[in-house]
Write a protein that holds these residues in place. Sequence first.
Motif, PDB file in Angstrom:
ATOM      1  N   SER A  92       0.805  -1.225   0.000  1.00 33.27           N
ATOM      2  CA  SER A  92       0.000   0.000   0.000  1.00 33.27           C
ATOM      3  C   SER A  92       0.836   1.271   0.000  1.00 33.27           C
ATOM      4  CB  SER A  92      -0.926   0.008   1.215  1.00 33.27           C
ATOM      5  OG  SER A  92      -0.167  -0.093   2.415  1.00 33.27           O
ATOM      6  N   ALA A  93       2.116   1.168  -0.363  1.00 34.38           N
ATOM      7  CA  ALA A  93       2.929   2.384  -0.469  1.00 34.38           C
ATOM      8  C   ALA A  93       2.301   3.319  -1.504  1.00 34.38           C
ATOM      9  CB  ALA A  93       4.358   2.030  -0.866  1.00 34.38           C
ATOM     10  N   PRO A  94       2.553   4.623  -1.392  1.00 31.36           N
ATOM     11  CA  PRO A  94       1.876   5.583  -2.281  1.00 31.36           C
ATOM     12  C   PRO A  94       2.111   5.338  -3.762  1.00 31.36           C
ATOM     13  CG  PRO A  94       2.857   6.713  -0.425  1.00 31.36           C
ATOM     14  CD  PRO A  94       3.331   5.293  -0.342  1.00 31.36           C
ATOM     15  N   PHE A  95       3.247   4.757  -4.134  1.00 34.97           N
ATOM     16  CA  PHE A  95       3.548   4.528  -5.543  1.00 34.97           C
ATOM     17  C   PHE A  95       3.642   3.036  -5.807  1.00 34.97           C
ATOM     18  CE2 PHE A  95       6.379   3.777  -9.111  1.00 34.97           C
ATOM     19  CZ  PHE A  95       5.912   4.663 -10.061  1.00 34.97           C
ATOM     20  N   SER A  96       2.942   2.565  -6.836  1.00 35.36           N
ATOM     21  CA  SER A  96       3.043   1.172  -7.254  1.00 35.36           C
ATOM     22  C   SER A  96       2.966   1.114  -8.773  1.00 35.36           C
ATOM     23  CB  SER A  96       1.942   0.318  -6.622  1.00 35.36           C
ATOM     24  OG  SER A  96       0.658   0.806  -6.971  1.00 35.36           O
ATOM     25  N   THR A  97       3.304  -0.040  -9.332  1.00 39.92           N
ATOM     26  CA  THR A  97       3.469  -0.182 -10.773  1.00 39.92           C
ATOM     27  C   THR A  97       2.739  -1.421 -11.275  1.00 39.92           C
ATOM     28  OG1 THR A  97       5.713   0.701 -10.492  1.00 39.92           O
ATOM     29  CG2 THR A  97       5.200  -0.312 -12.612  1.00 39.92           C
ATOM     30  N   LYS A  98       2.115  -1.302 -12.418  1.00 37.14           N
ATOM     31  CA  LYS A  98       1.594  -2.499 -13.071  1.00 37.14           C
ATOM     32  C   LYS A  98       2.783  -3.340 -13.522  1.00 37.14           C
ATOM     33  CE  LYS A  98      -1.258  -4.181 -16.900  1.00 37.14           C
ATOM     34  NZ  LYS A  98      -2.120  -3.801 -18.056  1.00 37.14           N
ATOM     35  N   PRO A 120      10.049   0.043   1.941  1.00 37.67           N
ATOM     36  CA  PRO A 120      10.321   0.327   3.358  1.00 37.67           C
ATOM     37  C   PRO A 120      10.676   1.782   3.638  1.00 37.67           C
ATOM     38  CG  PRO A 120      11.466  -1.665   2.642  1.00 37.67           C
ATOM     39  CD  PRO A 120      10.919  -1.020   1.405  1.00 37.67           C
ATOM     40  N   LEU A 121      11.131   2.509   2.613  1.00 38.94           N
ATOM     41  CA  LEU A 121      11.566   3.885   2.821  1.00 38.94           C
ATOM     42  C   LEU A 121      10.464   4.909   2.568  1.00 38.94           C
ATOM     43  CD1 LEU A 121      15.100   3.644   1.166  1.00 38.94           C
ATOM     44  CD2 LEU A 121      14.484   3.366   3.566  1.00 38.94           C
ATOM     45  N   SER A 122       9.269   4.457   2.231  1.00 41.51           N
ATOM     46  CA  SER A 122       8.184   5.380   1.907  1.00 41.51           C
ATOM     47  C   SER A 122       7.415   5.795   3.153  1.00 41.51           C
ATOM     48  CB  SER A 122       7.223   4.736   0.902  1.00 41.51           C
ATOM     49  OG  SER A 122       6.532   3.658   1.506  1.00 41.51           O
ATOM     50  N   LYS A 123       6.530   6.747   2.972  1.00 44.86           N
ATOM     51  CA  LYS A 123       5.660   7.223   4.032  1.00 44.86           C
ATOM     52  C   LYS A 123       4.256   7.375   3.476  1.00 44.86           C
ATOM     53  CE  LYS A 123       5.265  10.966   7.442  1.00 44.86           C
ATOM     54  NZ  LYS A 123       5.834  12.261   7.905  1.00 44.86           N
ATOM     55  N   GLY A 124       3.251   7.015   4.276  1.00 44.24           N
ATOM     56  CA  GLY A 124       1.871   7.128   3.813  1.00 44.24           C
ATOM     57  C   GLY A 124       1.385   5.859   3.130  1.00 44.24           C
ATOM     58  N   HIS A 168       8.494  -0.835  10.677  1.00 37.56           N
ATOM     59  CA  HIS A 168       9.252  -2.010  10.206  1.00 37.56           C
ATOM     60  C   HIS A 168      10.337  -1.669   9.184  1.00 37.56           C
ATOM     61  CE1 HIS A 168       5.532  -3.634  11.856  1.00 37.56           C
ATOM     62  NE2 HIS A 168       4.855  -3.198  10.821  1.00 37.56           N
ATOM     63  N   ARG A 169      10.746  -0.439   9.110  1.00 37.76           N
ATOM     64  CA  ARG A 169      11.692  -0.038   8.069  1.00 37.76           C
ATOM     65  C   ARG A 169      12.971  -0.877   8.093  1.00 37.76           C
ATOM     66  NH1 ARG A 169      13.876   6.041   6.645  1.00 37.76           N
ATOM     67  NH2 ARG A 169      15.907   5.456   5.835  1.00 37.76           N
ATOM     68  N   GLU A 170      13.642  -0.944   9.250  1.00 37.37           N
ATOM     69  CA  GLU A 170      14.923  -1.637   9.312  1.00 37.37           C
ATOM     70  C   GLU A 170      14.777  -3.138   9.100  1.00 37.37           C
ATOM     71  OE1 GLU A 170      17.754  -0.117   9.279  1.00 37.37           O
ATOM     72  OE2 GLU A 170      16.686   1.803   9.328  1.00 37.37           O
ATOM     73  N   THR A 171      13.762  -3.746   9.705  1.00 42.60           N
ATOM     74  CA  THR A 171      13.582  -5.189   9.549  1.00 42.60           C
ATOM     75  C   THR A 171      13.220  -5.543   8.107  1.00 42.60           C
ATOM     76  OG1 THR A 171      11.343  -4.883  10.422  1.00 42.60           O
ATOM     77  CG2 THR A 171      13.004  -5.752  11.928  1.00 42.60           C
ATOM     78  N   ASP A 172      12.413  -4.713   7.458  1.00 38.27           N
ATOM     79  CA  ASP A 172      12.042  -4.997   6.074  1.00 38.27           C
ATOM     80  C   ASP A 172      13.239  -4.865   5.133  1.00 38.27           C
ATOM     81  OD1 ASP A 172       9.514  -5.429   6.957  1.00 38.27           O
ATOM     82  OD2 ASP A 172       8.554  -3.847   5.807  1.00 38.27           O
ATOM     83  N   LEU A 173      14.051  -3.838   5.338  1.00 36.44           N
ATOM     84  CA  LEU A 173      15.259  -3.700   4.530  1.00 36.44           C
ATOM     85  C   LEU A 173      16.186  -4.890   4.754  1.00 36.44           C
ATOM     86  CD1 LEU A 173      16.014   0.109   4.998  1.00 36.44           C
ATOM     87  CD2 LEU A 173      15.353  -1.030   2.856  1.00 36.44           C
ATOM     88  N   GLN A 174      16.250  -5.352   5.986  1.00 35.03           N
ATOM     89  CA  GLN A 174      17.065  -6.526   6.304  1.00 35.03           C
ATOM     90  C   GLN A 174      16.556  -7.757   5.557  1.00 35.03           C
ATOM     91  OE1 GLN A 174      16.606  -8.781  10.169  1.00 35.03           O
ATOM     92  NE2 GLN A 174      18.542  -7.728  10.607  1.00 35.03           N
ATOM     93  N   ALA A 231      13.986  -0.470  -6.483  1.00 36.71           N
ATOM     94  CA  ALA A 231      15.177  -1.195  -6.919  1.00 36.71           C
ATOM     95  C   ALA A 231      16.426  -0.363  -6.658  1.00 36.71           C
ATOM     96  CB  ALA A 231      15.061  -1.542  -8.402  1.00 36.71           C
ATOM     97  N   GLN A 232      16.320   0.927  -6.894  1.00 38.16           N
ATOM     98  CA  GLN A 232      17.474   1.816  -6.722  1.00 38.16           C
ATOM     99  C   GLN A 232      17.829   1.997  -5.250  1.00 38.16           C
ATOM    100  OE1 GLN A 232      17.000   5.919  -8.183  1.00 38.16           O
ATOM    101  NE2 GLN A 232      19.011   5.716  -9.135  1.00 38.16           N
ATOM    102  N   SER A 233      16.819   2.102  -4.395  1.00 37.15           N
ATOM    103  CA  SER A 233      17.089   2.398  -2.978  1.00 37.15           C
ATOM    104  C   SER A 233      17.391   1.154  -2.147  1.00 37.15           C
ATOM    105  CB  SER A 233      15.896   3.140  -2.360  1.00 37.15           C
ATOM    106  OG  SER A 233      14.728   2.337  -2.373  1.00 37.15           O
ATOM    107  N   THR A 234      16.984  -0.024  -2.616  1.00 37.91           N
ATOM    108  CA  THR A 234      17.171  -1.247  -1.819  1.00 37.91           C
ATOM    109  C   THR A 234      18.117  -2.245  -2.459  1.00 37.91           C
ATOM    110  OG1 THR A 234      15.332  -2.443  -2.876  1.00 37.91           O
ATOM    111  CG2 THR A 234      14.794  -1.040  -0.969  1.00 37.91           C
ATOM    112  N   ASN A 235      18.496  -2.022  -3.717  1.00 41.73           N
ATOM    113  CA  ASN A 235      19.325  -2.963  -4.485  1.00 41.73           C
ATOM    114  C   ASN A 235      18.604  -4.271  -4.796  1.00 41.73           C
ATOM    115  OD1 ASN A 235      21.645  -1.292  -4.681  1.00 41.73           O
ATOM    116  ND2 ASN A 235      22.259  -1.883  -2.605  1.00 41.73           N
ATOM    117  N   LEU A 236      17.285  -4.292  -4.615  1.00 44.14           N
ATOM    118  CA  LEU A 236      16.507  -5.445  -5.041  1.00 44.14           C
ATOM    119  C   LEU A 236      16.416  -5.441  -6.564  1.00 44.14           C
ATOM    120  CD1 LEU A 236      14.931  -7.717  -3.538  1.00 44.14           C
ATOM    121  CD2 LEU A 236      12.865  -6.367  -3.887  1.00 44.14           C
ATOM    122  N   ALA A 237      16.513  -6.609  -7.194  1.00 44.71           N
ATOM    123  CA  ALA A 237      16.498  -6.679  -8.652  1.00 44.71           C
ATOM    124  C   ALA A 237      15.176  -6.157  -9.208  1.00 44.71           C
ATOM    125  CB  ALA A 237      16.723  -8.115  -9.106  1.00 44.71           C
TER     126      ALA A 237
END
Length: 262
Positions: free
Chosen positions: A44-50, A190-194, A206-212, A232-238
Motif C-alpha cells: 500500500s505504499a503511495p507509488f506502485s506499478t503495473k 520500506p523507505l516510503s511514508k503514507g 518495520h523499516r529496518e527489519t524490512d530492509l534486512q 530497486a534503486q534504494s534497496t538494491n533489489l532486482a
Amino acid sequence: MSYLEELVRGKRYLNRWLRYRLAAPRVPDLKRLLLGRNVVVVGSAPFSTKVHGWDDSFRVLTINASQVAAEAWLTQPPDVTLMQFNQIEGPNPAAVEVRRVLQHAKTGLLCVLNWRHELDRLLRGLDAFDYRYDELMLISRHERMALMHRMTGRLNLELEGEGKWSNGIVGAALAINSGAANVILTGIDPLSKGHKYNSLNLSRMHRETDLQALQIFSEQRLPVFTADPHVAQSTNLALWPVKGSLGFNGHAALTSRAGAPT
C-alpha cells in the motif's frame, strides 16, 4: 537501557522463546495456489506499478486494503489477501480507513494474521463491512514467526512493534515458501511514508527489519523482484524483469535453502 529494563526484556524474550518452541508451529504455505506461478505481492505504499508482462496467469497477493492500489489493472479479485487482525475491529484511523475502502470488496483466500478471538467474532467483523471471500484461513503469530524464521534464517520474537516484519514482507516470504516461480513486489517500499488508499500520511513501521529481509532475499538469490524502479534503486533489489530472463526458478532457489531452520 537500565539494568531493570534489560532484566524485564530478557524475561520477556525467554518467555516468548519457550512458548514458541513448545508450540512447534507449522510453517504455512499456499502451494495449491502459488506453486510454480509468478506471484505479484501488492503493498500500500503511495507509488506502485503495473507489473511488466502482467496477464491473468499471474497470481496476486494483496496486503490489508492494498487491492485498492491495484484496481486500475486488476481484472478480478486478488487470489490471496493477508489481513492483520486489528483491521477487523481496530478503532484507530488506519484500521477505520481499511474497512472503509474494502467495503463490499472481495478476495479469493483471506488469511487473517494473529486472530485471538472466537471464529464467530471474526465472521461478524468481516460481515460488518461486507468483505467477502471464497476461503478463510487463520495464521497465528507463531506460524508467522516460523515462516519468517525459515525464509530469513532469523528468529524474530516480535518483542517490539517496530521490530516485526511487515505484512508485505510476510506475503513475499509466504509466496517463496509456496514455491512461486517468481515473486514481484509492487507498492512495497520500506523507505516510503503514507498509504495509497488514505491521506493520513502515517509513517511506515518495520523499516529496518524490512530492509534486512530484502537484503537476505537478495543474498540468498531467492526469486524476489520489485516492479518499482525507485525501490530497486534504494534497496538494491532486482528490478522486474531481469534483462534477457524472466527471473530465477523458484524451485531451485527453495532447494538451495533446504537446510534453513524451521
